[in-house]
Design a protein around this motif. Structure first.
Motif, mmCIF file in Angstrom:
data_model
loop_
_atom_site.group_PDB
_atom_site.id
_atom_site.type_symbol
_atom_site.label_atom_id
_atom_site.label_comp_id
_atom_site.label_asym_id
_atom_site.label_seq_id
_atom_site.Cartn_x
_atom_site.Cartn_y
_atom_site.Cartn_z
ATOM 1 N N PHE A 138 -0.277 75.200 45.561
ATOM 2 C CA PHE A 138 -1.529 75.159 44.920
ATOM 3 C C PHE A 138 -1.015 74.591 43.582
ATOM 4 N N VAL A 139 -1.567 73.575 43.190
ATOM 5 C CA VAL A 139 -1.141 72.880 41.919
ATOM 6 C C VAL A 139 -2.367 72.884 40.894
ATOM 7 N N GLU A 140 -2.036 73.231 39.650
ATOM 8 C CA GLU A 140 -2.974 72.969 38.562
ATOM 9 C C GLU A 140 -3.619 71.500 38.715
ATOM 10 N N LEU A 141 -4.947 71.641 38.538
ATOM 11 C CA LEU A 141 -5.700 70.107 38.616
ATOM 12 C C LEU A 141 -5.132 69.092 37.600
ATOM 13 N N ARG A 142 -4.813 69.885 36.335
ATOM 14 C CA ARG A 142 -4.109 68.817 35.308
ATOM 15 C C ARG A 142 -2.810 68.294 35.689
ATOM 16 N N THR A 143 -2.134 68.998 36.074
ATOM 17 C CA THR A 143 -0.837 68.623 36.585
ATOM 18 C C THR A 143 -0.969 67.183 37.463
ATOM 19 N N LEU A 144 -1.828 67.600 38.350
ATOM 20 C CA LEU A 144 -2.073 66.441 39.667
ATOM 21 C C LEU A 144 -2.740 65.381 38.789
ATOM 22 N N MET A 145 -3.630 65.392 37.955
ATOM 23 C CA MET A 145 -4.274 64.464 36.907
ATOM 24 C C MET A 145 -3.417 63.539 36.284
ATOM 25 N N VAL A 146 -2.265 64.168 35.760
ATOM 26 C CA VAL A 146 -1.118 63.418 35.268
ATOM 27 C C VAL A 146 -0.388 62.802 35.957
ATOM 28 N N ALA A 147 -0.251 63.443 37.109
ATOM 29 C CA ALA A 147 0.641 62.942 38.102
ATOM 30 C C ALA A 147 0.014 61.760 39.097
ATOM 31 N N THR A 148 -1.153 61.323 39.002
ATOM 32 C CA THR A 148 -1.702 60.369 39.618
ATOM 33 C C THR A 148 -1.508 59.231 39.222
ATOM 34 N N ASP A 149 -1.004 58.192 40.108
ATOM 35 C CA ASP A 149 -0.881 56.770 39.885
ATOM 36 C C ASP A 149 -2.267 55.927 39.721
ATOM 37 N N TRP A 150 -2.657 55.857 38.438
ATOM 38 C CA TRP A 150 -3.903 55.160 38.145
ATOM 39 C C TRP A 150 -4.166 53.781 38.597
ATOM 40 N N ASP A 151 -2.976 53.123 39.232
ATOM 41 C CA ASP A 151 -3.333 51.783 39.839
ATOM 42 C C ASP A 151 -3.554 52.045 41.456
ATOM 43 N N ASP A 152 -3.336 53.384 41.853
ATOM 44 C CA ASP A 152 -3.409 53.531 43.265
ATOM 45 C C ASP A 152 -4.891 54.328 43.441
ATOM 46 N N GLN A 153 -5.905 53.286 43.859
ATOM 47 C CA GLN A 153 -7.170 53.763 44.202
ATOM 48 C C GLN A 153 -7.474 54.933 45.140
ATOM 49 N N HIS A 154 -6.638 54.855 46.000
ATOM 50 C CA HIS A 154 -6.529 55.953 46.980
ATOM 51 C C HIS A 154 -6.310 57.305 46.354
ATOM 52 N N ALA A 155 -5.304 57.349 45.660
ATOM 53 C CA ALA A 155 -4.989 58.484 44.836
ATOM 54 C C ALA A 155 -6.103 58.870 43.648
#
Ligand code: ZN
Length: 446
Positions: free
Chosen positions: A182-199
């Motif tokens: 279970f991961v903090e949504l903010r951490t996932l937000m920072v971790a998301t590759d904004w070039d990757d539409q699926h992510a």
């Protein structure tokens, strides 16, 4: 200003100059050039253009199906009820996907498919059988009214649900060899590759789910009569059980204005630093809209209250769902504006802000160029991987943000996951993205 209005309202059209892109790896750069505006511009005009802001562009909620549609909320709920009545061994529902949350944190796992691109994450969707078994371990019976419907993907014939699991249980599901966390949504937000539409789509789904689940928690009782409320339409709304009341309750959204205040000469912008920010982080002014107030009035009032700057013209830029605020307000909508100042003298309200200053375009560009957003994203993604492997327990948000500052940057701004970043960068580079201001509406529409 009409052309600007048309352009910005057609799409966030989040543009960043090619100088900024030089910070990205060649692979990211190649991918970035393929997207969006590049269909109407030459290949030499390189810009990172997100299809939509982080948390917007949810791929499974684009259309509300008709009630007779097998993927409509009510049809999906009826099928779910049938499935749950089956004994565990008979449930065969590969297309029922459930996303468990704990304390506002979605279940995530490593994305093995993206190993070649470096560490990444994906949402920890589990089937009904596994979800039922997992909840049983937490001492909970899975019932249809504890699940909220998120949407469907008709091509995959899949329906998506979310569920809150007990806070006290420290268990995580184990399915085959797959590791979850279970991961903090903010951490996932920072971790998301904004070039990757699926992510980015996964992030939007998680944000929608969190907002809905948190709303269910805070709307357990009717505000009208104090009676209990029960979920209706597969959790998309609630209703009071008191027959004399029967008040319908809909998911709440808390709108916030966020504005980049620009001086008369269009040379400088007003940025603020709050005491809760990490050092050297500067951002736009923002504030909640009050009842009986227009968006423009809220922009002018908040700017005046916080800095004593008088704002004249207010121009809409774009908007962003923001489900990572406090849990009591899980569904903020950030409505972004350019606000043109009529005065220059700043008088900071110290209760609201630590500091506010005018910053030149040159300084803002410099700060955008030295910030290491891509590095911050990759570090956060690696951290999620470690957490899913059980190696790292900590979820320090400030550490995530500090990485993006770069070592020598005198100031930095929120990363590309935040609308503030795009308000600032689209102003800073508005002259350098050729033709951007004059793109016709259809050229940037999704
Ligand atoms: Zn009531």
């Amino acid at each position: 200003m009409l052309s600007q209005l048309l352009c910005f309202s057609a799409s966030p059209a989040l543009s960043v100059s090619k100088n900024y892109l030089l910070l990205l790896k060649p692979l990211s750069l190649a991918r970035a050039t393929v997207c969006h505006l590049s269909t109407t511009t030459t290949t030499t005009t390189m810009s990172v253009n997100l299809q939509s802001h982080a948390f917007a562009g949810n791929p499974i909620r684009s259309k509300t199906p008709k009630p007779s549609d097998p993927f409509s909320p009510n049809s999906a709920l009826e099928t779910l009820k049938t499935q749950l009545l089956e004994t565990t061994h008979q449930i065969n529902s590969p297309n029922f996907k459930v996303l468990p949350f704990r304390k506002g944190r979605p279940l995530a796992s490593n994305s093995s498919a993206s190993d070649a691109l470096g560490p990444n994450w994906r949402l920890g969707w589990i089937g009904l059988v596994d979800c039922k078994l997992f909840l049983a371990k937490c001492g909970i019976d899975l019932s249809y009214d504890s699940l909220v419907y998120l949407g469907s993907e008709s091509a995959a014939e899949a329906v998506y649900w979310a569920v809150n699991v007990a806070e006290e249980a420290n268990l995580v599901p184990e399915i085959g060899a797959e590791k979850f966390c279970f991961v903090e949504l903010r951490t996932l937000m920072v971790a998301t590759d904004w070039d990757d539409q699926h992510a980015m789509g996964e992030l939007a789904i998680a944000g929608h789910a969190r907002a809905l689940l948190e709303w269910h928690v805070t709307s357990r009782y009717c505000g009208n009569c104090g009676g209990k409320t029960v979920p209706m339409e597969a959790g998309r709304r609630k209703q009071c059980v008191n027959d004399l009341c029967k008040k319908r309750v809909y998911p709440r959204i808390d709108p916030v204005v966020i504005m980049l205040v620009i001086d008369k000469e269009n040379d400088r912008v007003l940025l603020s630093h709050q005491s809760r920010f990490v050092p050297r982080l500067w951002s736009c002014l923002a504030g909640f809209i009050e009842p009986g107030e227009s968006l423009e009035e809220a922009v002018r009032r908040e700017t005046w209250e916080e800095t004593s700057i008088e704002v004249g013209e207010v121009v809409y830029h774009s908007s962003q769902p923001w489900p990572v605020g406090p849990s009591s307000m899980p569904c903020q909508l950030m409505v972004g504006f350019f606000a043109y100042a009529k005065s220059l003298e700043i008088n900071v309200d110290k209760d609201e802000l630590e500091d506010a200053k005018w910053h030149s375009r040159e300084d803002v560009k410099k700060a955008l160029m030295v910030a290491e957003y891509k590095k911050a994203q990759q570090t956060a993604a690696a951290k999620v991987t470690q957490m899913c492997k059980g190696v790292e327990k900590g979820q320090s948000l400030s550490a995530d943000f500090n990485v993006e500052s770069g070592e020598l940057a005198p100031m930095f701004f929120p990363g590309p996951f935040a609308i503030a970043h795009h308000l600032i960068s689209s102003w800073a580079f508005q002259d350098s993205v050729n033709g951007f201001q004059s793109q016709p509406k259809h050229a940037v529409a999704d």
